[in-house]
Design an enzyme around this catalytic site. Structure first.
Site, PDB file in Angstrom:
ATOM      1  N   ASP A 207       0.921  -1.197   0.070  1.00  0.00           N
ATOM      2  CA  ASP A 207       0.139   0.331  -0.385  1.00  0.00           C
ATOM      3  C   ASP A 207       1.407   1.025  -0.019  1.00  0.00           C
ATOM      4  O   ASP A 207       2.033   1.302   0.851  1.00  0.00           O
ATOM      5  CB  ASP A 207      -1.134  -0.436   1.371  1.00  0.00           C
ATOM      6  CG  ASP A 207      -1.700   1.479   1.338  1.00  0.00           C
ATOM      7  OD1 ASP A 207      -2.921   1.144   0.403  1.00  0.00           O
ATOM      8  OD2 ASP A 207      -1.709   1.910   2.046  1.00  0.00           O
ATOM      9  N   GLU A 257      15.308 -14.557  -0.264  1.00  0.00           N
ATOM     10  CA  GLU A 257      15.600 -15.586   0.237  1.00  0.00           C
ATOM     11  C   GLU A 257      14.493 -17.338   0.325  1.00  0.00           C
ATOM     12  O   GLU A 257      15.656 -18.294   0.811  1.00  0.00           O
ATOM     13  CB  GLU A 257      15.644 -15.479   2.159  1.00  0.00           C
ATOM     14  CG  GLU A 257      16.439 -14.852   1.442  1.00  0.00           C
ATOM     15  CD  GLU A 257      16.271 -14.121   3.083  1.00  0.00           C
ATOM     16  OE1 GLU A 257      16.005 -14.528   4.161  1.00  0.00           O
ATOM     17  OE2 GLU A 257      17.409 -13.155   3.368  1.00  0.00           O
TER      18      GLU A 257
END
Length: 551
Positions: A207, A257
Site C-alpha cells: 500500500d 531467500e
C-alpha cells in the site's frame, strides 16, 4: 492448475483476484465478510480460473480506514477470524493451486499501534517519537502546523497532541506516518515480511509504496501538484522520493531467500511511466499496478498509447506489465465506462469525477466486458477486483447516513468516497443479503442495491453469455494458450476505431484480439473465433465488443 503457476516466475503472467474481506462472503452472520467466508468460496475461485488471490488488510485494526489503519501486523482482526483460520485458508488455497498475496501497509500504522501509543506517552524529543514524524509547530507558540502539507483525504496532514507537538498523517489522523529513516521501523516491517512468508504467504501488495520516504526537511508544497510533469526537475517532498528504492531493495533480498519465489506488487501512483518502471528493476519490486491503464477512457487512441508506453517502459527494466481495471479505491469499470468518455479528465477514477454525467449501465457493462478480454490478452499479469466477474456497477445511491469511508467526512461531505465499489457481493438471487450472509444474520455492513438479483453468482452460473461465464471462459483459454501471459505483442493493421494485436505462438499460429470502439460493426479477419465479449452480428464484430481469434 497448469504448471505455469508452480514456477518461480508465476507472478509474470498470473491472474490475481482481489478479495476485499469485509465484502466478499460472511460465514458467521454478523454482516461483515470473514476468513471463513473466503475459505467457503475457494471452489468458486478455482472454477473461475484465477492463479492467485490478493486479500486486502485482514489485520487487527480500529477500522478508521477499513483496515488500512493497522494496529498489529502479525495477527488477524477478530471480526475476520483467527490466525489459525488464516493458516487453513493458505493451505486450502495452495491445495487448489491458488497463490495467496496479502496487503502490507508500511507508510503508516494505526494510532492504536503499540509503537505509536509509546510515542504519545513519551516526551518531545524522546527516542520513541523518532519512529514517527513528530515536529514542533510554527507560529508564536507552535500553534500552526509544521508545513502546508494536506491529507489525501482532505484537511491538514498534521494533528497536534496535548504537549504541543504535531505528528504527520498523509491520510486520516488515526494513521500516523512512520519514519522510514529509522532502523527500528525497517526492522519491524522486515520481521512482518518474514512472519507471513514463513506461514506460506506467496507475496505482498504494498500500500502507498511510493510514499514511504519523504524529504525530511519537510519543505512546504506551495501548491506543487502531483504527479509532476514528465520533464519536471524537482521532486515532490512526500511522493516518489528517490530514497524509497533503498527500502525495496532490502525487501527484495528477503523475498529472494524463499523457495518457491515470493513476490511484491506495488501500489504506486507516480503518473510518469519511466518513474513507475524504476520500481521494477531486477533488485526491487516484481510488479506494480498500471494505474494509467485503469484511468484510461474507453477511447482507442488513449488505450493504445497507454499500452505502448507501458510495454516500452517495462521492457527497459525486464519487468512484466500488470494490468488492472478496478480495485477497492476506484469507481467500478461498468460505471466508469457508462459515461461519455470524451467528457472525462485523463486521470478520472473516483465517483466525484463522474456523478454529474448521466450513465448508461448496459453500455458500461458491454464496454467493461470488452475491456476485460482486451486486458486478459495483453502481455504480463492481470488483476480482477471482486465482483468484476459479475459485471457489478458502482452502488451510487448509498444513503448518506450509511456511508463509512472517511473521505466522506474529511471532504466536508462533498466526496462520497469509495463505499460504492465496496458493497458486499451478491452470491444468490434470493435471501436478505443475496447470500452474502447466512439467512437470519445481520444486515450487510453496507446496503446492497435492490436490483442486483440478476447479477448474483447463482443466476449467472452456467448461463451462456453471462459475465461470469465470459470470465471463466477467458481465464481458462488464457491458461490453455501458451502465447498468453508473459511475452511479446504485435499491433495489427485494423479499421479506424479498432484496436487489434497479435501474440505469436511457437507452433507458427498466433492469437489475435480485436476490439471495436466505433459505432459501426466491422468484419473480422480469417481465423477461428475463440471467444467474444458479445454476440457477433451476421459474422461482424459489433460496437464495444472484443473478439479473440486463432489465426
Amino acid at each position: 492448475m497448469d504448471g505455469r503457476n508452480a514456477g518461480n516466475d508465476w507472478w509474470r503472467h498470473a491472474v490475481v483476484y482481489q478479495i476485499y474481506p469485509r465484502s466478499f462472503a460472511d460465514a458467521n452472520g454478523d454482516g461483515v465478510g470473514d476468513v471463513a467466508g473466503i475459505r467457503s468460496k475457494i471452489p468458486y475461485l478455482a472454477a473461475l480460473g484465477v492463479d492467485a488471490i490478493w486479500i486486502s488488510p485482514w489485520y487487527p485494526s480500529p477500522m478508521k480506514d477499513a483496515g488500512y489503519d493497522v494496529s498489529d501486523y502479525r495477527d488477524i482482526e477478530p471480526i475476520f477470524g483467527t490466525l489459525a483460520e488464516a493458516d487453513e485458508l493458505i493451505a486450502e488455497a495452495h491445495a487448489a493451486g491458488i497463490k495467496v498475496i496479502i496487503d502490507i501497509v508500511p507508510n503508516h500504522t494505526s494510532d492504536q499501534h503499540v509503537l505509536f501509543q509509546q510515542a504519545l506517552a513519551a516526551a518531545p524529543g524522546a527516542p520513541e517519537r523518532e519512529l514517527f514524524v513528530f515536529r514542533d509547530g510554527r507560529g508564536e507558540v507552535g500553534e500552526l502546523p509544521p508545513n502546508d502539507w494536506q491529507s489525501t483525504f482532505g484537511g491538514p496532514a498534521w494533528t497536534r497532541v496535548p504537549d504541543g507537538q504535531w505528528y504527520l498523517h498523509l491520510f486520516t489522523p488515526e494513521q500516523p506516518d512512520v519514519n522510514w529513516q529509522h532502523p527500528a521501523i525497517r526492522a519491524e516491517f522486515e520481521q512482518t515480511l518474514r512472519f507471513w512468508f514463513d506461514r506460506g504467504i506467496d507475496g505482498f501488495r504494498i500500500d502507498v509504496a511510493h510514499g514511504l520516504e519523504k524529504d525530511w526537511n519537510l519543505p512546504d508544497l506551495n501548491g506543487l501538484l502531483f504527479p509532476l510533469d514528465e520533464g519536471a526537475e524537482h521532486e515532490h517532498p512526500h511522493w516518489d522520493q528517490p530514497a524509497v528504492h533503498d527500502v525495496f531493495r532490502q525487501w527484495r533480498a528477503i523475498a529472494n531467500e524463499y523457495t518457491p519465489a515470493r513476490a511484491f506488487c506495488g501500489e504506486i501512483w507516480v503518473g510518469r511511466p519511466h518513474r513507475l518502471a524504476a520500481y521494477l528493476r531486477a533488485d526491487e519490486l516484481h510488479t506494480a499496478f498500471n494505474f494509467e491503464f485503469l484511468q484510461a477512457a474507453w477511447l482507442p487512441e488513449r488505450l493504445r498509447g497507454v499500452i505502448e508506453a507501458t510495454l516500452a517502459n517495462h521492457a527497459a527494466v525486464g519487468a512484466p506489465p500488470t494490468w488492472v481495471l478496478g480495485n477497492h479505491d476506484v469507481l467500478r469499470p461498468v460505471s466508469r465506462y457508462a459515461r461519455e468518455q470524451t467528457a472525462l479528465a485523463p486521470d478520472a477514477h473516483n465517483l466525484v469525477n463522474f456523478q454529474h454525467l448521466s450513465a448508461d449501465i448496459d453500455l458500461g457493462r458491454r464496454r467493461a466486458r470488452a475491456a476485460a478480454l482486451l486486458m486478459f490478452g495483453l502481455p504480463g499479469s492481470s488483476y480482477v477486483y471482486e465482483g468484476e466477474e459479475l459485471g457489478l456497477p458502482e452502488a451510487e445511491d448509498i444513503p448518506a447516513d450509511a456511508l463509512q469511508d472517511p473521505i466522506w467526512t474529511m471532504s466536508g461531505h462533498t466526496d462520497k468516497g469509495r463505499d460504492g465499489c465496496r458493497v458486499p457481493l451478491p452470491w444468490t438471487a434470493q435471501g436478505h443479503s443475496y447470500g452474502f450472509s447466512p439467512e437470519g444474520g445481520a444486515q450487510p455492513w453496507l446496503p446492497q442495491p435492490s436490483d442486483w438479483a440478476p447479477l448474483a453468482a447463482d443466476t449467472q452460473d452456467g448461463q451462456p453469455g453471462s459475465t461470469l461465464e465470459l470470465y471463466r471462459a477467458a481465464l481458462h483459454l488464457r491458461r490453455a494458450l501458451p502465447e498468453l501471459g508473459d511475452g511479446e505483442l504485435t499491433w495489427l493493421d485494423a479499421p479506424a476505431q479498432v484496436l487489434a494485436y497479435a501474440r505469436p505462438s511457437a507452433d507458427g499460429t498466433r492469437f489475435e484480439s480485436w476490439t471495436n470502439f466505433g459505432t459501426e460493426s466491422v468484419a473480422l479477419p480469417a481465423g477461428e473465433v475463440l471467444l467474444t465479449s458479445g454476440d457477433l452480428v451476421d459474422g461482424l464484430l459489433p460496437s464495444d465488443t472484443t473478439a479473440w481469434l486463432k489465426a
